[in-house]
Scaffold this motif. Structure first.
Motif, PDB file in Angstrom:
ATOM      1  N   LEU A 106       0.817  -1.211   0.000  1.00 28.77           N
ATOM      2  CA  LEU A 106       0.000   0.000   0.000  1.00 28.77           C
ATOM      3  C   LEU A 106       0.858   1.272   0.000  1.00 28.77           C
ATOM      4  CD1 LEU A 106      -2.891   0.880  -0.045  1.00 28.77           C
ATOM      5  CD2 LEU A 106      -2.924   0.889   2.426  1.00 28.77           C
ATOM      6  N   LEU A 107       1.918   1.263   0.827  1.00 26.29           N
ATOM      7  CA  LEU A 107       2.767   2.458   0.928  1.00 26.29           C
ATOM      8  C   LEU A 107       3.483   2.751  -0.393  1.00 26.29           C
ATOM      9  CD1 LEU A 107       4.240   1.832   4.457  1.00 26.29           C
ATOM     10  CD2 LEU A 107       2.769   3.723   3.802  1.00 26.29           C
ATOM     11  N   THR A 108       3.788   1.668  -1.123  1.00 23.69           N
ATOM     12  CA  THR A 108       4.457   1.845  -2.409  1.00 23.69           C
ATOM     13  C   THR A 108       3.614   2.720  -3.332  1.00 23.69           C
ATOM     14  OG1 THR A 108       5.401  -0.357  -2.116  1.00 23.69           O
ATOM     15  CG2 THR A 108       5.549   0.599  -4.302  1.00 23.69           C
ATOM     16  N   PHE A 109       2.287   2.501  -3.295  1.00 24.87           N
ATOM     17  CA  PHE A 109       1.403   3.288  -4.163  1.00 24.87           C
ATOM     18  C   PHE A 109       1.484   4.772  -3.815  1.00 24.87           C
ATOM     19  CE2 PHE A 109      -0.291  -0.795  -5.241  1.00 24.87           C
ATOM     20  CZ  PHE A 109      -0.733  -0.636  -6.541  1.00 24.87           C
ATOM     21  N   SER A 110       1.568   5.044  -2.513  1.00 27.36           N
ATOM     22  CA  SER A 110       1.653   6.456  -2.105  1.00 27.36           C
ATOM     23  C   SER A 110       2.966   7.056  -2.606  1.00 27.36           C
ATOM     24  CB  SER A 110       1.487   6.541  -0.594  1.00 27.36           C
ATOM     25  OG  SER A 110       2.492   7.293  -0.016  1.00 27.36           O
ATOM     26  N   ASN A 111       4.047   6.272  -2.563  1.00 28.66           N
ATOM     27  CA  ASN A 111       5.339   6.751  -3.082  1.00 28.66           C
ATOM     28  C   ASN A 111       5.268   7.041  -4.575  1.00 28.66           C
ATOM     29  OD1 ASN A 111       6.396   6.423  -0.575  1.00 28.66           O
ATOM     30  ND2 ASN A 111       7.544   4.563  -1.043  1.00 28.66           N
ATOM     31  N   LEU A 112       4.685   6.101  -5.315  1.00 31.09           N
ATOM     32  CA  LEU A 112       4.630   6.253  -6.773  1.00 31.09           C
ATOM     33  C   LEU A 112       3.808   7.475  -7.137  1.00 31.09           C
ATOM     34  CD1 LEU A 112       4.116   2.524  -7.755  1.00 31.09           C
ATOM     35  CD2 LEU A 112       6.133   3.896  -8.217  1.00 31.09           C
ATOM     36  N   ARG A 113       2.792   7.716  -6.329  1.00 24.41           N
ATOM     37  CA  ARG A 113       1.930   8.860  -6.592  1.00 24.41           C
ATOM     38  C   ARG A 113       2.702  10.156  -6.351  1.00 24.41           C
ATOM     39  NH1 ARG A 113      -4.232   8.809  -5.003  1.00 24.41           N
ATOM     40  NH2 ARG A 113      -4.843  10.784  -5.940  1.00 24.41           N
ATOM     41  N   ARG A 114       3.460  10.156  -5.239  1.00 27.69           N
ATOM     42  CA  ARG A 114       4.236  11.354  -4.907  1.00 27.69           C
ATOM     43  C   ARG A 114       5.269  11.660  -5.981  1.00 27.69           C
ATOM     44  NH1 ARG A 114       5.980  10.246   0.783  1.00 27.69           N
ATOM     45  NH2 ARG A 114       8.052  10.910   0.192  1.00 27.69           N
ATOM     46  N   ALA A 115       5.844  10.610  -6.532  1.00 27.22           N
ATOM     47  CA  ALA A 115       6.898  10.821  -7.532  1.00 27.22           C
ATOM     48  C   ALA A 115       6.299  11.094  -8.911  1.00 27.22           C
ATOM     49  CB  ALA A 115       7.803   9.607  -7.581  1.00 27.22           C
ATOM     50  N   GLY A 116       4.974  11.001  -9.010  1.00 25.64           N
ATOM     51  CA  GLY A 116       4.336  11.254 -10.301  1.00 25.64           C
ATOM     52  C   GLY A 116       4.431  10.082 -11.256  1.00 25.64           C
ATOM     53  N   LEU A 117       4.735   8.887 -10.721  1.00 24.67           N
ATOM     54  CA  LEU A 117       4.867   7.715 -11.589  1.00 24.67           C
ATOM     55  C   LEU A 117       3.538   6.999 -11.813  1.00 24.67           C
ATOM     56  CD1 LEU A 117       8.205   6.289 -10.259  1.00 24.67           C
ATOM     57  CD2 LEU A 117       7.699   6.491 -12.666  1.00 24.67           C
ATOM     58  N   LEU A 118       2.692   6.992 -10.782  1.00 22.42           N
ATOM     59  CA  LEU A 118       1.412   6.292 -10.910  1.00 22.42           C
ATOM     60  C   LEU A 118       0.355   7.187 -10.294  1.00 22.42           C
ATOM     61  CD1 LEU A 118      -0.193   3.803 -11.645  1.00 22.42           C
ATOM     62  CD2 LEU A 118       0.516   2.722  -9.546  1.00 22.42           C
ATOM     63  N   THR A 119      -0.358   7.922 -11.150  1.00 16.94           N
ATOM     64  CA  THR A 119      -1.257   8.931 -10.614  1.00 16.94           C
ATOM     65  C   THR A 119      -2.670   8.710 -11.120  1.00 16.94           C
ATOM     66  OG1 THR A 119      -0.699  10.343 -12.475  1.00 16.94           O
ATOM     67  CG2 THR A 119       0.517  10.709 -10.452  1.00 16.94           C
ATOM     68  N   GLU A 120      -3.568   9.408 -10.485  1.00 15.90           N
ATOM     69  CA  GLU A 120      -4.977   9.308 -10.827  1.00 15.90           C
ATOM     70  C   GLU A 120      -5.353  10.644 -11.455  1.00 15.90           C
ATOM     71  OE1 GLU A 120      -8.961   8.281  -8.181  1.00 15.90           O
ATOM     72  OE2 GLU A 120      -7.023   8.558  -7.223  1.00 15.90           O
ATOM     73  N   GLN A 121      -6.097  10.602 -12.550  1.00 17.13           N
ATOM     74  CA  GLN A 121      -6.492  11.871 -13.165  1.00 17.13           C
ATOM     75  C   GLN A 121      -7.445  12.598 -12.238  1.00 17.13           C
ATOM     76  OE1 GLN A 121      -8.144  11.137 -17.019  1.00 17.13           O
ATOM     77  NE2 GLN A 121      -6.216  10.347 -17.830  1.00 17.13           N
ATOM     78  N   ALA A 122      -7.107  13.848 -11.932  1.00 16.49           N
ATOM     79  CA  ALA A 122      -7.994  14.624 -11.070  1.00 16.49           C
ATOM     80  C   ALA A 122      -8.830  15.508 -11.974  1.00 16.49           C
ATOM     81  CB  ALA A 122      -7.177  15.479 -10.132  1.00 16.49           C
TER      82      ALA A 122
END
Length: 493
Positions: free
Chosen positions: A307-323
């Motif tokens: 789960l924490l990995t997803f938060s990291n990827l999101r922070r780095a802009g690697l795996l994001t959700e379209q807002a």
């Protein structure tokens, strides 16, 4: 403290050993800082910037001032500014010297994640993806050496067999090696009709070289077979097809279901993550529905500890959700109104990384990264840098270098710079070129901050051969898709 406790602090002199540059090959210097990527691009930790600046300073004291500097990215800008400060402090050394290196590029890894996330298909990249090349050498296991023990092999230009196949597309390597084997056999066979004197010469001069070449040849053939076995087992063709579809932006639904299947079959946690990141970056973020569904499937398949990995990827802009377009910018505006002070820039950084749009499609169109090919792309005689990805995609980082070299500045690339979110961090510093010889202007130092892949190195070597440049690479570490994902992962393998 230890020295003081022992009471000898006054009797010793302390010095620092700045161990920053490690030559891995004739054209490759590495700082061997694999942690740089996570520290800077995820944690925002700037401690290595000084190390980079010191390394650049060292190079400029050795090889004279660099007349043309181009940089792109926040880290590049900071390293460059610090390096300039160091230069000013000791400005006497390089004054009036003739520059030996004409151009220097500083590039941040985060402006081109796509290239680093793709599967590599040049021989050296494949060896790295399959066996991991550590610090210029690789451990070949029993399946390669066809004996019962592993062997550590140095991979660099000294290895005559390797240096000829390293930049080749994997499909050409077998043909080349079998041709090489035939030539070797022919050289061995020459000894049949020799008299004693010729035999003596042959044994004293050639035999050792032939034996060495024979050993290397059998190693590389073993490595190729081992790679083939692994890749056939993973259905590599299908994987590459999906990657190419993602890069070109068609059949997105099919690609998404391929990724879902990849997750459900539990092929490998790192591989599944990589494909999700590639989908996210090429699509400028995932639609919330897809993001949630893929994330849920991933956590159910590989375990909630990711789960924490997803938060990291999101922070780095690697795996994001379209807002929805406006929400982030409104928040951002508020924050930037509050935060004018540079020291508080970190908050805006955090927001800008949340709002990092990848804009890959637009950049790809602008820079023509997906070559339009009539008929078959001939991998034996590559026509452009796209051959490092089977002719499907020209590495973005390499294309930018090519374009800037043609224009000698960022002019005409403003749109690309804007799309890469680097408007404030793209810089050019041109000195007067009266002193630089035409020879030095052919020599280009490319500095990758956050790691570079062997595919990028191969692509730029190709560009160099085509355009008559010679590239030298300086990187914080050699990276590939798996290393990137592992750096972001909170689950230690």
């Amino acid at each position: 403290m230890v020295l003081e406790e022992e009471g000898i602090y006054g009797d010793v002199s302390c010095d620092e050993w700045a161990f920053s540059l490690l030559p891995l090959d004739v054209d490759l210097l590495s700082m061997e800082l694999p942690e740089f990527f996570r520290d800077y691009f995820l944690e925002g930790d700037q401690r290595w910037i000084n190390t980079v600046a010191q390394a650049l300073h060292l190079l400029s004291t050795l090889y004279g001032p660099f007349p043309n500097c181009y940089g792109m990215g926040r880290c590049a800008k900071m390293s460059y500014d610090l390096w300039r400060k160091l230069e000013e402090e000791e400005d006497s050394e390089t004054k009036g010297r003739r520059p030996e290196i004409g151009h220097i590029f500083l590039l941040d890894r985060d402006m081109d994640f796509v290239t680093a996330l793709c599967s590599q298909v040049v021989y050296e990249g494949l060896v790295d993806d399959t066996f991991r090349i550590k610090c210029g050498s690789v451990d070949f296991g029993p399946e390669v050496t066809s004996s019962d023990k592993s062997l550590k092999v140095l991979l660099n230009a000294e290895d005559k067999v390797f240096s000829e196949i390293r930049n080749e597309h994997f499909s050409n390597v077998f043909g080349f090696l079998s041709q090489k084997a035939r030539n070797l056999q022919a050289q061995y066979d020459r000894r049949r009709g020799m008299d004693i004197k010729q035999m003596k010469n042959f044994v004293s001069q050639e035999l050792k070289g032939l034996k060495q070449e024979h050993r290397l040849l059998s190693l590389h053939i073993g490595a190729c077979e081992s790679i083939m076995k692994k890749k056939t087992k993973q259905d590599f063709q299908e994987l590459i097809k999906t990657e190419h579809a993602l890069l070109e932006g068609f059949n997105i639904r099919e690609s998404t279901s391929y990724i879902e299947e990849h997750i459900d079959r539990q092929v490998s946690p790192i591989e599944s993550l990589r494909l999700m990141c590639l989908l996210s970056i090429t699509e400028n973020g995932l639609i919330p529905k897809d993001y949630r569904s893929l994330k849920t499937q991933y956590l159910q398949s590989y375990g909630p500890e990711h789960l924490l990995t997803f938060s990291n990827l999101r922070r780095a802009g690697l795996l994001t959700e379209q807002a929805p377009g406006d929400t982030l910018t409104a928040v951002e505006n508020k924050v930037s109104k509050l935060v004018t002070d540079k020291a508080a820039g970190k908050i805006t950084d955090a927001f800008s990384s949340l709002a990092k749009r990848s804009n890959f499609r637009a950049i790809s169109k602008k820079l023509n990264l997906i070559p339009r090919v009539d008929g078959e792309y001939d991998l034996k005689v590559p026509r452009d840098m796209a051959y490092v990805f089977s002719g499907a995609y020209v590495p973005l980082s390499c294309r930018i270098i090519e374009q800037v070299l043609e224009r000698r500045s960022w002019q005409g690339l403003d749109e690309v710079v804007r799309l890469l979110n680097c408007s404030d961090f793209a810089f050019t510093d041109m000195a007067k070129e009266d002193k630089a010889s035409s020879e030095s202007l052919r020599l280009i130092l490319v500095v990758f901050l956050g790691g570079c892949t062997f595919s990028e190195i191969s692509a730029l070597r190709f560009l160099g051969r085509e355009k008559g440049y010679r590239f030298i690479f300086l990187t914080t570490a050699i990276t590939n898709s798996a290393r990137l994902m592992e750096a972001m992962s909170e689950v230690k393998a």
